[in-house]
Design an enzyme around this catalytic site. Structure first.
Site, short mmCIF file in Angstrom:
data_model
loop_
_atom_site.label_atom_id
_atom_site.label_comp_id
_atom_site.label_asym_id
_atom_site.label_seq_id
_atom_site.Cartn_x
_atom_site.Cartn_y
_atom_site.Cartn_z
N GLY A 1 0.82 -1.20 0.00
CA GLY A 1 0.00 0.00 0.00
C GLY A 1 0.86 1.25 0.00
O GLY A 1 2.09 1.19 -0.11
N ASN B 1 -3.14 -8.15 0.52
CA ASN B 1 -4.13 -8.87 -0.30
C ASN B 1 -4.35 -8.19 -1.65
O ASN B 1 -5.15 -8.65 -2.46
CB ASN B 1 -5.47 -9.04 0.45
CG ASN B 1 -6.13 -7.71 0.76
OD1 ASN B 1 -5.64 -6.65 0.38
ND2 ASN B 1 -7.26 -7.76 1.45
N GLY C 1 -3.69 -2.19 -2.35
CA GLY C 1 -2.23 -2.10 -2.53
C GLY C 1 -1.88 -2.55 -3.94
O GLY C 1 -2.70 -3.17 -4.63
N ASN D 1 -5.26 -10.76 14.60
CA ASN D 1 -4.29 -11.74 14.08
C ASN D 1 -2.85 -11.25 14.26
O ASN D 1 -1.97 -12.03 14.64
CB ASN D 1 -4.56 -12.04 12.60
CG ASN D 1 -5.82 -12.88 12.43
OD1 ASN D 1 -6.22 -13.62 13.33
ND2 ASN D 1 -6.46 -12.77 11.28
N TYR E 1 -14.65 2.50 9.29
CA TYR E 1 -13.21 2.81 9.41
C TYR E 1 -12.89 3.31 10.82
O TYR E 1 -12.03 2.77 11.51
CB TYR E 1 -12.83 3.85 8.36
CG TYR E 1 -11.35 4.15 8.32
CD1 TYR E 1 -10.45 3.16 7.95
CD2 TYR E 1 -10.86 5.41 8.65
CE1 TYR E 1 -9.08 3.42 7.90
CE2 TYR E 1 -9.50 5.68 8.60
CZ TYR E 1 -8.62 4.69 8.22
OH TYR E 1 -7.27 4.95 8.18
#
Ligand code: UDP
Length: 313
Positions: free
Chosen positions: A10, A32, A36, A99, A145
């Site tokens: 990104g 992913n 990006g 994660n 967000y």
């Protein structure tokens, strides 16, 4: 240092990958590629200190290698993208952060979260210091967000308290520069690409709302400094020079010498009216402050977009 960076392809992540590999770190970059771009890390792919893995960090991820740092920068950070993909945005902010913190705990690695000025929402305090709790709608269009980043901060401090993970939180204000995507939808990329194409500049509302724009080189220096000190509370990173959106439009028109006109469109719901970081903490703790004025940063960004657009033709 061995570093795992999510969102490494990104805008901000790719600059970090470059700086970290240049200083000799071994970087594992996860992305992913939803917002990006492989092009942002093309020069690094195939080099000794760099591994790229296409993976969505909101899905669990197992790493064999030992690492020293986790940089969690994966996010749909532009309003255009997070409004189109609200669930993905929530997942990268919440599940992705969970994660990453799990990996940091398991590997006994340090962790840095790319948080945001959006945790302050449409602020009632100006400029915004880290102590301000914010004015955020939990149900509005931007909440996917804002609340996912607030949740990400909360998760980060839960891992600090419960598992003693060594954490850093950077609250990043509007940032611009090379490697921004031309279709990103943010104001700087929109105005520059519109000016270069001699199309109308789309000002949302009357253009009196303000933002404070930080050039990417300044920002990444601040981020690296934050990883070098032993401080766990959030730190604002941004350029305190505040501009109205109308002033930004005029500056872009001047620098591109464009004949584009201005077109006013409706202001998006919950669009913050004023935003400017209080960077007292960053100055004191990191001996950091931005050095690139908006005019200079815009020049470099305009050069970058000219090249990108030429490449497209
Ligand atoms: N904006 C605008 N025209 C555009 C894109 C954005 O006037 O083409 C405005 C937007 O409404 C906001 C400001 O510029 O007030 C900054 O928007 P951006 O999407 O860059 O980031 P935000 O700070 O809102 O996350």
């Amino acid at each position: 240092m061995n570093v795992l960076i999510t969102g490494g392809a990104g805008f901000i992540g790719s600059h970090l990958c470059k700086l970290l590999t240049e200083r000799g770190d071994k970087v594992i970059c996860l992305d992913n590629l939803i917002t990006g771009f492989r092009k942002n890390i093309e020069n690094l792919i195939g080099t000794d200190n760099f591994t790229f893995i296409e993976h969505d960090i909101s899905q669990s991820f197992h790493l064999d290698e030992d690492i020293d740092w986790v940089y969690h920068f994966a996010s749909l950070a532009s309003p255009k993208h997070y409004l189109n993909y609200p669930i993905k945005t929530l997942k990268s902010g919440l599940l992705g952060t969970h994660n990453c913190l799990g990996i940091a705990k398991d590997k006994k690695a340090k962790f840095i979260l790319a948080s945001t000025s959006e945790v302050y929402g449409d602020p009632t305090v100006h400029p915004q210091p880290e102590e301000y709790w914010g004015n955020v709608s939990s149900i509005g269009p931007r909440s996917c967000y804002d609340e996912s980043k607030r949740g990400a901060e909360s998760l980060t401090y839960a891992y600090l308290r419960q598992h003693q993970v060594d954490v850093r939180v950077a609250r990043i204000f509007n940032t611009y520069g090379p490697n921004m995507h031309p279709d990103d939808g943010r104001v700087v990329s929109n105005f520059i690409t519109q000016s270069l194409a001699e199309k109308d500049l789309t000002i949302y509302g009357d253009g009196s709302q303000t933002r404070s724009f930080c050039y990417i080189d300044d920002l990444v220096k601040g981020l690296l400094k934050l990883t070098e000190i032993d401080y766990h509370q959030p730190v604002n990173l941004g350029n305190p020079a505040e501009f109205t959106i109308k002033e930004l439009a005029d500056l872009v028109l001047k620098e591109t010498q464009s004949g584009s006109k201005i077109k006013n469109l409706p202001l998006p719901e919950d669009d913050p009216k004023r935003r400017r970081p209080d960077i007292t903490k960053a100055k004191e703790l990191l001996s950091w402050q931005p050095t690139v004025p908006l005019e200079k940063g815009l020049e470099k960004t305009i050069d970058y977009f000219r090249k990108v657009i030429r490449g497209k033709d």
